[in-house]
Design an enzyme around this catalytic site. Structure first.
Site, PDB file in Angstrom:
ATOM      1  N   THR A   1     -67.060 -88.171  33.706  1.00 31.55           N
ATOM      2  CA  THR A   1     -67.336 -87.341  34.687  1.00 31.55           C
ATOM      3  C   THR A   1     -68.049 -86.046  34.298  1.00 31.55           C
ATOM      4  O   THR A   1     -67.681 -85.629  33.096  1.00 31.55           O
ATOM      5  CB  THR A   1     -65.780 -87.038  35.327  1.00 31.55           C
ATOM      6  OG1 THR A   1     -66.078 -85.901  36.422  1.00 31.55           O
ATOM      7  CG2 THR A   1     -64.820 -86.537  34.411  1.00 31.55           C
TER       8      THR A   1
ATOM      9  N   TYR B   1     -57.911 -83.179  35.546  1.00 30.49           N
ATOM     10  CA  TYR B   1     -58.808 -84.252  35.708  1.00 30.49           C
ATOM     11  C   TYR B   1     -59.855 -84.454  34.712  1.00 30.49           C
ATOM     12  O   TYR B   1     -59.844 -85.242  33.900  1.00 30.49           O
ATOM     13  CB  TYR B   1     -59.546 -84.500  37.351  1.00 30.49           C
ATOM     14  CG  TYR B   1     -60.340 -85.671  37.104  1.00 30.49           C
ATOM     15  CD1 TYR B   1     -60.152 -86.949  36.932  1.00 30.49           C
ATOM     16  CD2 TYR B   1     -61.779 -85.082  37.530  1.00 30.49           C
ATOM     17  CE1 TYR B   1     -61.262 -87.849  37.111  1.00 30.49           C
ATOM     18  CE2 TYR B   1     -62.734 -85.967  37.834  1.00 30.49           C
ATOM     19  CZ  TYR B   1     -62.691 -87.305  37.423  1.00 30.49           C
ATOM     20  OH  TYR B   1     -63.466 -88.295  37.497  1.00 30.49           O
TER      21      TYR B   1
END
Length: 336
Positions: free
Chosen positions: A118, A142
């Site tokens: 990501t 995250y």
């Protein structure tokens, strides 16, 4: 073609699009998914095995029953606000489970992996456009859990014959143009999905989390990539590894940023619905502006996106969400 590949999280949004493209390309596909957020109906090709990556024994059995040539690893938790509230769950589901997967690869001699990473690993970069060499300084659990997975893969590769392609996704949106696949998650929080929900009267309005960012209109800027182009990048990456090439880390984005207000305006214009917009405080862990330099993926993989247009992304999302709404209404009519 007799390559058999394992796709973890293949019943999810991005994974299901990749599974469809793999099947259409002639691959023998096995999907491993606990279907906590994915849908069995989204698996259009191959075999679906319901299982959790935290169950090392079950996962090991799957590896030993099949002779995989490669693994595509999508299974993960991916909400930034949720990761801030539940960091331990994110390290467990993302980092620990990737470790479990790598152990199985090592035990059975699988030496090719494509990993879904990501743009969150970059945190709040000093430049608006980031390259793969931009420092990785994630600002939320995250992003840190995903970066930890990258480290695991890279360290294991140094100690073994594993070769990898790590794909750092920017904001994924859109749906398959044929209308067979799209975002299935009920509580998805992606901006384009949320705004389309508002346009279809499924929610009262859309919240803008932060209007005081140092951007032209005060709202955060993101790089949006169509899920079909992202899926194609995975098949390009797999072909690249199959040709014996070296490991790579690659950005997956278009290099064009859109602010939250710009996205909302496009959805309003395309849908013809002027839904309410509510301004709210910034969320913890949200960076100001993140867009991708995609030069490397185009050069290394020969990736050629076909849907590099925000209006195409919005159109395909609206079409998918409208088809879902029609199916729901038809099911109610049938039950009446």
């Amino acid at each position: 073609m007799n390559q058999k590949v394992l796709v973890t999280g293949g019943a999810g949004y991005i994974g299901s699009h990749v599974v469809r493209q793999l099947g259409e390309a002639g691959y023998d596909v096995v999907v491993y998914d606990n279907c906590s957020t994915g849908s069995p109906q989204a698996v259009l090709h191959g075999e679906l095995i319901i299982g959790d990556l935290k169950n090392s024994e079950c996962l090991s059995q799957v590896f030993h029953q099949h002779q995989f040539t490669a693994v595509l690893h999508f299974a993960a938790s991916l909400s930034v606000p949720e990761s801030v509230a539940r960091p331990l769950d994110y390290y467990a589901n993302n980092t620990r489970n990737t470790l479990n997967l790598l152990r199985c690869c090592h035990e059975t001699g699988v030496n090719q992996i494509i990993f879904s990473s990501t743009a969150a690993v970059y945190g709040q970069p000093e430049t608006a456009v980031v390259t793969e060499s931009t420092p990785t300084e994630p600002i939320n659990p995250y992003g840190r859990s995903k970066l930890s997975c990258e480290w695991l893969i890279r360290d294991h590769a140094k100690a073994s014959d594993l070769r990898y392609v790590i794909l750092r996704y920017f904001n994924v949106a859109g749906a398959e143009p044929g209308g067979r696949l799209g975002q299935m998650t009920k509580d998805a929080s992606h901006l384009i999905r949320v705004t389309c929900d508002a346009a279809l009267k499924r929610r009262l309005g859309v919240k803008i989390f932060g209007t005081d960012f140092p951007t032209p209109d005060g709202t955060a800027i993101r790089d949006y990539i169509h899920v079909e182009d992202l899926a194609t990048a995975h098949l390009d990456a797999l072909a690249y590894l199959e040709q014996g090439n070296t490991s790579q880390i690659l950005n997956c984005g278009y290099g064009q940023g859109y602010s939250v207000r710009q996205v909302i305006d496009r959805v309003k214009a395309i849908s013809g619905v002027d839904f309410p917009v509510i301004e709210a405080e910034r969320r913890s862990g949200d960076p100001v502006c993140v867009t991708a330099c995609s030069d490397k993926i185009r050069q290394v993989l020969g990736w050629q996106p076909k849907y590099d247009d925000i209006d195409q992304i919005v159109h395909s999302t609206l079409a998918w969400e409208m088809s879902k709404q029609e199916l729901f209404l038809n099911s109610l009519a049938g039950a009446a």
